[in-house]
Design a protein around this motif. Sequence first.
Motif, mmCIF file in Angstrom:
data_model
loop_
_atom_site.group_PDB
_atom_site.id
_atom_site.type_symbol
_atom_site.label_atom_id
_atom_site.label_comp_id
_atom_site.label_asym_id
_atom_site.label_seq_id
_atom_site.Cartn_x
_atom_site.Cartn_y
_atom_site.Cartn_z
ATOM 1 N N MET A 95 0.824 -1.223 0.000
ATOM 2 C CA MET A 95 0.000 0.000 0.000
ATOM 3 C C MET A 95 0.856 1.270 0.000
ATOM 4 O O MET A 95 0.323 2.370 -0.088
ATOM 5 C CB MET A 95 -0.966 0.063 1.201
ATOM 6 C CG MET A 95 -1.773 -1.185 1.426
ATOM 7 S SD MET A 95 -2.921 -1.518 0.082
ATOM 8 C CE MET A 95 -3.728 -3.000 0.689
ATOM 9 N N TYR A 131 -5.994 4.822 3.578
ATOM 10 C CA TYR A 131 -7.272 4.156 3.290
ATOM 11 C C TYR A 131 -8.427 5.142 3.467
ATOM 12 O O TYR A 131 -8.395 5.946 4.392
ATOM 13 C CB TYR A 131 -7.448 2.980 4.264
ATOM 14 C CG TYR A 131 -8.789 2.308 4.169
ATOM 15 C CD1 TYR A 131 -9.073 1.424 3.141
ATOM 16 C CD2 TYR A 131 -9.793 2.567 5.108
ATOM 17 C CE1 TYR A 131 -10.318 0.821 3.042
ATOM 18 C CE2 TYR A 131 -11.036 1.963 5.018
ATOM 19 C CZ TYR A 131 -11.283 1.092 3.982
ATOM 20 O OH TYR A 131 -12.519 0.499 3.876
ATOM 21 N N PRO A 132 -9.438 5.143 2.588
ATOM 22 C CA PRO A 132 -9.754 4.140 1.563
ATOM 23 C C PRO A 132 -9.309 4.490 0.140
ATOM 24 O O PRO A 132 -9.866 3.945 -0.820
ATOM 25 C CB PRO A 132 -11.276 4.086 1.630
ATOM 26 C CG PRO A 132 -11.665 5.519 1.883
ATOM 27 C CD PRO A 132 -10.580 6.068 2.796
ATOM 28 N N GLN A 134 -6.843 3.725 -1.773
ATOM 29 C CA GLN A 134 -6.388 2.612 -2.616
ATOM 30 C C GLN A 134 -7.562 1.751 -3.084
ATOM 31 O O GLN A 134 -7.673 1.428 -4.272
ATOM 32 C CB GLN A 134 -5.391 1.743 -1.831
ATOM 33 C CG GLN A 134 -4.097 2.437 -1.451
ATOM 34 C CD GLN A 134 -4.233 3.390 -0.269
ATOM 35 O OE1 GLN A 134 -5.298 3.525 0.339
ATOM 36 N NE2 GLN A 134 -3.152 4.067 0.054
ATOM 37 N N VAL A 135 -8.426 1.364 -2.142
ATOM 38 C CA VAL A 135 -9.552 0.492 -2.478
ATOM 39 C C VAL A 135 -10.504 1.202 -3.432
ATOM 40 O O VAL A 135 -10.979 0.609 -4.418
ATOM 41 C CB VAL A 135 -10.293 0.059 -1.195
ATOM 42 C CG1 VAL A 135 -11.460 -0.855 -1.542
ATOM 43 C CG2 VAL A 135 -9.342 -0.648 -0.243
ATOM 44 N N LEU A 170 -6.029 -5.923 -2.093
ATOM 45 C CA LEU A 170 -6.918 -5.030 -2.840
ATOM 46 C C LEU A 170 -7.786 -5.796 -3.834
ATOM 47 O O LEU A 170 -8.899 -5.372 -4.132
ATOM 48 C CB LEU A 170 -6.091 -3.961 -3.551
ATOM 49 C CG LEU A 170 -5.447 -2.917 -2.619
ATOM 50 C CD1 LEU A 170 -4.412 -2.090 -3.361
ATOM 51 C CD2 LEU A 170 -6.515 -2.023 -1.998
ATOM 52 N N TRP A 223 1.066 -1.134 7.573
ATOM 53 C CA TRP A 223 -0.333 -1.089 7.995
ATOM 54 C C TRP A 223 -0.635 0.229 8.725
ATOM 55 O O TRP A 223 -1.710 0.816 8.539
ATOM 56 C CB TRP A 223 -0.656 -2.278 8.900
ATOM 57 C CG TRP A 223 -1.074 -3.500 8.158
ATOM 58 C CD1 TRP A 223 -0.366 -4.657 7.992
ATOM 59 C CD2 TRP A 223 -2.316 -3.700 7.469
ATOM 60 N NE1 TRP A 223 -1.078 -5.557 7.237
ATOM 61 C CE2 TRP A 223 -2.275 -5.004 6.910
ATOM 62 C CE3 TRP A 223 -3.441 -2.909 7.270
ATOM 63 C CZ2 TRP A 223 -3.334 -5.528 6.159
ATOM 64 C CZ3 TRP A 223 -4.497 -3.432 6.520
ATOM 65 C CH2 TRP A 223 -4.436 -4.713 5.978
ATOM 66 N N TYR A 226 -0.942 2.871 6.072
ATOM 67 C CA TYR A 226 -2.123 2.633 5.241
ATOM 68 C C TYR A 226 -3.399 3.052 5.955
ATOM 69 O O TYR A 226 -4.249 3.741 5.378
ATOM 70 C CB TYR A 226 -2.173 1.155 4.867
ATOM 71 C CG TYR A 226 -3.399 0.714 4.100
ATOM 72 C CD1 TYR A 226 -3.886 1.431 3.016
ATOM 73 C CD2 TYR A 226 -4.069 -0.458 4.451
ATOM 74 C CE1 TYR A 226 -4.998 1.007 2.308
ATOM 75 C CE2 TYR A 226 -5.179 -0.896 3.747
ATOM 76 C CZ TYR A 226 -5.637 -0.160 2.683
ATOM 77 O OH TYR A 226 -6.743 -0.584 1.995
ATOM 78 N N LEU A 227 -3.546 2.655 7.206
ATOM 79 C CA LEU A 227 -4.781 2.952 7.941
ATOM 80 C C LEU A 227 -4.839 4.408 8.386
ATOM 81 O O LEU A 227 -5.935 4.961 8.564
ATOM 82 C CB LEU A 227 -4.920 2.019 9.139
ATOM 83 C CG LEU A 227 -5.103 0.539 8.784
ATOM 84 C CD1 LEU A 227 -5.081 -0.322 10.043
ATOM 85 C CD2 LEU A 227 -6.406 0.318 8.014
ATOM 86 N N PRO A 232 -9.837 -0.137 11.135
ATOM 87 C CA PRO A 232 -9.995 -0.925 9.910
ATOM 88 C C PRO A 232 -11.335 -1.636 9.844
ATOM 89 O O PRO A 232 -11.865 -2.093 10.860
ATOM 90 C CB PRO A 232 -8.848 -1.938 10.002
ATOM 91 C CG PRO A 232 -8.592 -2.076 11.463
ATOM 92 C CD PRO A 232 -8.860 -0.722 12.058
ATOM 93 N N TYR A 235 -13.075 -3.971 4.320
ATOM 94 C CA TYR A 235 -12.524 -3.581 3.028
ATOM 95 C C TYR A 235 -11.055 -3.175 3.172
ATOM 96 O O TYR A 235 -10.251 -3.411 2.269
ATOM 97 C CB TYR A 235 -13.313 -2.423 2.413
ATOM 98 C CG TYR A 235 -14.785 -2.687 2.255
ATOM 99 C CD1 TYR A 235 -15.241 -3.710 1.426
ATOM 100 C CD2 TYR A 235 -15.731 -1.922 2.926
ATOM 101 C CE1 TYR A 235 -16.601 -3.958 1.276
ATOM 102 C CE2 TYR A 235 -17.088 -2.157 2.783
ATOM 103 C CZ TYR A 235 -17.520 -3.179 1.959
ATOM 104 O OH TYR A 235 -18.872 -3.422 1.817
ATOM 105 N N ALA A 236 -10.706 -2.570 4.297
ATOM 106 C CA ALA A 236 -9.307 -2.218 4.554
ATOM 107 C C ALA A 236 -8.483 -3.464 4.834
ATOM 108 O O ALA A 236 -7.377 -3.623 4.314
ATOM 109 C CB ALA A 236 -9.219 -1.252 5.741
#
Length: 316
Positions: A95, A131-132, A134-135, A170, A223, A226-227, A232, A235-236
Amino acid sequence: MSRRDLIDPESRVPLDALLEAMPGGFNSIPDIVQRRETVANMLAGMEVPENPNVSKEDRTVPGPAGEPDITVRIYRPVNASGTLPGIYFIHGGGMILGSVAGEDPTATMLCDQIGAVVVSVEYRLAPENPYPAQVEDCYAGLVWMAKHADELGFDPERLAIYGASAGGGLTIATALLARDRGGPALRFIMPIYPMIDDRNETPSSHEITDVGIWDRAGNIEAWGWYLGGKEPDGYAAPARCEDLSGLPPAFIDVGTVDLFRDEDIAFAQRLMQAGVPVELHVHPGAYHASETFAPDAALSKRIWGLRLDALKRALA
């Protein structure tokens, strides 16, 4: 005994060379910009010759609502005829790293070997974009690809997602969004050693500390970036998703010397318990992305043979 002693000897040779040149591995570089440049240069040094059987086109397409547009790279077999299957490709990098360019050889190979239209998505990276982002970028790219199936020349009923590591996580998250939002229908997903559990509580997440490729400290750091302080959800971190029913058939592989080993095996079991057809392979002696670092090893050739066979069967 170090876990590195369990690595397939043939696959260990390039890893040892990497660690000699870069003690501690690339996760030991504290500055994220410098780390990205180092990884990009390393991947560039592993580039393969251009494949004349594959054409490439970069295009800017709509991103998530209210967010920036995204770039995708479209791969087409040059001499293919008829309507082809489609593969949506999501690169790895925890990520925080990686790019379409960095995984261009893999996307090119899938296009050529499967005879598929491949669309690779350039999603935003953490920590600049937690996040979010990337998703949502990945889902927006999938929606665009499915809507333009006729123009791209693939059968929307034969659409798969492929992604490794963060791209594997992902892949699952994008499939969950497609299920929950009534989005594009997916024939198949191939999350390769997916990054799916932020809790870092499995035995393998404690074992893999000195392999040099995606060890425990680097995973915890990624992580966190990313978060970005968010709690989380499923989806994360798809390992947290309570309902896995209704997902497409899946293929998952992971090595025995990979930090993600136990979370991936547990997730595959949960998919099966939810009624999702799953093909799971656990490769003795494989470390994280060993087939990329040691492409000529017999183990790597077995790994790729199984993946390509599964994709051909699923998209026939």
